[in-house]
Design a protein around this motif. Structure first.
Motif, PDB file in Angstrom:
ATOM      1  N   ASP A 123       0.768  -1.301   0.082  1.00 36.40           N
ATOM      2  CA  ASP A 123      -0.223   0.068  -0.105  1.00 36.40           C
ATOM      3  C   ASP A 123       0.815   1.102  -0.002  1.00 36.40           C
ATOM      4  O   ASP A 123       1.256   1.601   0.993  1.00 36.40           O
ATOM      5  N   LEU A 124       0.926   1.921  -1.183  1.00 34.18           N
ATOM      6  CA  LEU A 124       1.818   3.080  -1.421  1.00 34.18           C
ATOM      7  C   LEU A 124       1.305   4.205  -0.346  1.00 34.18           C
ATOM      8  O   LEU A 124       2.294   5.180  -0.163  1.00 34.18           O
ATOM      9  N   ASN A 125       0.038   4.300   0.145  1.00 32.43           N
ATOM     10  CA  ASN A 125      -0.431   5.120   0.949  1.00 32.43           C
ATOM     11  C   ASN A 125       0.525   5.211   2.229  1.00 32.43           C
ATOM     12  O   ASN A 125       0.628   6.175   2.727  1.00 32.43           O
ATOM     13  N   LEU A 126       1.027   4.124   2.742  1.00 37.06           N
ATOM     14  CA  LEU A 126       1.784   4.031   3.624  1.00 37.06           C
ATOM     15  C   LEU A 126       2.709   4.796   3.690  1.00 37.06           C
ATOM     16  O   LEU A 126       3.698   5.093   4.864  1.00 37.06           O
ATOM     17  N   LEU A 144      -1.817  14.167  10.402  1.00 36.18           N
ATOM     18  CA  LEU A 144      -2.686  13.622   9.165  1.00 36.18           C
ATOM     19  C   LEU A 144      -4.117  13.684   9.400  1.00 36.18           C
ATOM     20  O   LEU A 144      -4.701  13.163   8.543  1.00 36.18           O
ATOM     21  N   VAL A 187       8.175  10.783  -1.308  1.00 34.86           N
ATOM     22  CA  VAL A 187       6.786  11.480  -0.947  1.00 34.86           C
ATOM     23  C   VAL A 187       6.803  13.018  -1.842  1.00 34.86           C
ATOM     24  O   VAL A 187       6.082  13.372  -2.516  1.00 34.86           O
ATOM     25  N   GLU A 214       4.396  13.811  -4.924  1.00 29.72           N
ATOM     26  CA  GLU A 214       3.289  15.103  -4.799  1.00 29.72           C
ATOM     27  C   GLU A 214       3.633  16.018  -6.010  1.00 29.72           C
ATOM     28  O   GLU A 214       2.815  16.677  -6.642  1.00 29.72           O
ATOM     29  N   VAL A 262       3.197   7.970   3.043  1.00 38.24           N
ATOM     30  CA  VAL A 262       3.034   9.493   3.438  1.00 38.24           C
ATOM     31  C   VAL A 262       3.013   9.249   5.021  1.00 38.24           C
ATOM     32  O   VAL A 262       3.416   9.934   5.953  1.00 38.24           O
ATOM     33  N   THR A 263       2.390   7.882   5.331  1.00 38.62           N
ATOM     34  CA  THR A 263       2.238   7.989   6.890  1.00 38.62           C
ATOM     35  C   THR A 263       3.747   7.590   7.450  1.00 38.62           C
ATOM     36  O   THR A 263       3.936   8.096   8.411  1.00 38.62           O
TER      37      THR A 263
END
Length: 296
Positions: A5-8, A28, A75, A79, A10-11
């Motif tokens: 999960d590439l959203n991880l 966040l 990241v 963006e 950012v986390t």
């Protein structure tokens, strides 16, 4: 192997920057429990605890320290990819545009277009390419950035087009030619010796179709592929060249030009480009330059 999960990313970037689950959650807009679950998923995905308890706080593991700069850069790059393109700094723009045009465009508009662009973007270079046909393959494959000409049936339906100016066919003869004196009539025009202009070598065109209802037929003594060749021959002989008025303005200097004494359809000269360049800011600037030069 499952796709991570590439959203991880950012986390992870925020967690490593803050060094605190609570602060990362606030940044966040998540609850502390949601951030704790995200950290658990990161630990499972990377196979490393990443942040471990040290007293009342958390400290990064060697693996986390190794990843911190890489994750931050990833990241930032993501963006940049997803945000709208910024207007180019024309003074710093370094790019070559290829413009495919029919004969006469460069001679009439090229110098003004180059000067117009050089004044704003000195690092930009124009490469002019002769338009030998109406095939739009070069726009599709990217070897040509922009094309000018009359839009024909061979043009791809996906291409973007914008009209530049209306043009019409006129007659041109050398200075001192008998047709440069007296009233021009359809019969007088048709009785002369004519130069046909056709890239495909055709013997008939719109002028011949316009003369037919008048029961007139012109004598074509030679056929050439371009307007400049036709005008060069007309300048040195008693032949008549029939060419577009605006497209050949500079080529006709010192010659006698006259309106055709019968109705011939006018036509629109347009510019064409592939839709993949529609939102490219530098290409939009190029199109604006061409448009401003041609509409004057």
């Amino acid at each position: 192997m499952s796709t991570p999960d590439l959203n991880l990313l950012v986390t992870l970037d925020v967690l490593l920057a803050e060094g605190s689950v609570a602060r990362a959650a606030r940044r966040l807009g998540l609850s502390p429990s949601a951030m704790s679950r995200a950290l658990a998923r990161l630990r499972e995905t990377t196979g490393d605890p990443l942040l471990v308890r040290a007293g009342r706080g958390l400290v990064a593991t060697p693996r986390a320290l190794e990843l911190r700069e890489r994750v931050s850069q990833l990241v930032q790059d993501a963006e940049a990819v997803l945000r709208p393109a910024e207007q180019p700094d024309l003074a710093q723009l370094n790019r070559t545009f290829t413009l495919r045009s029919s004969e006469g465009f460069v001679e009439n508009f090229g110098a003004a277009l180059i000067a117009r662009m050089a004044g704003q973007a000195p690092g930009v270079r124009l490469r002019f390419m002769h338009k030998a046909d109406k095939d739009s393959t070069s726009l599709r494959d990217g070897t040509v950035d922009l094309e000018t000409g009359v839009v024909g049936k061979a043009a791809g339906p996906e291409l973007r087009t914008q009209g530049l100016f209306r043009d019409r066919l006129i007659g041109v003869v050398r200075r001192g030619h008998p047709l440069s004196q007296g009233e021009m009539t359809p019969a007088r025009y048709a009785a002369g010796s004519h130069i046909g202009v056709s890239r495909r070598g055709l013997e008939r065109g719109p002028i011949d179709e316009a003369l037919a209802p008048l029961e007139l037929q012109r004598q074509i003594v030679t056929i050439v592929a371009g307007f400049s060749t036709a005008l060069a021959l007309a300048r040195a002989t008693d032949f008549i060249a029939s060419v577009p008025e605006r497209h050949t303005a500079s080529l006709r200097e010192g010659m006698h030009s006259f309106a055709l004494p019968f109705a011939v359809p006018t036509f629109t000269v347009a510019m064409l480009w592939h839709p993949r360049l529609d939102s490219d800011h530098a290409h939009r600037w190029l199109r604006s330059c061409v448009r401003e030069i041609c509409v004057k």
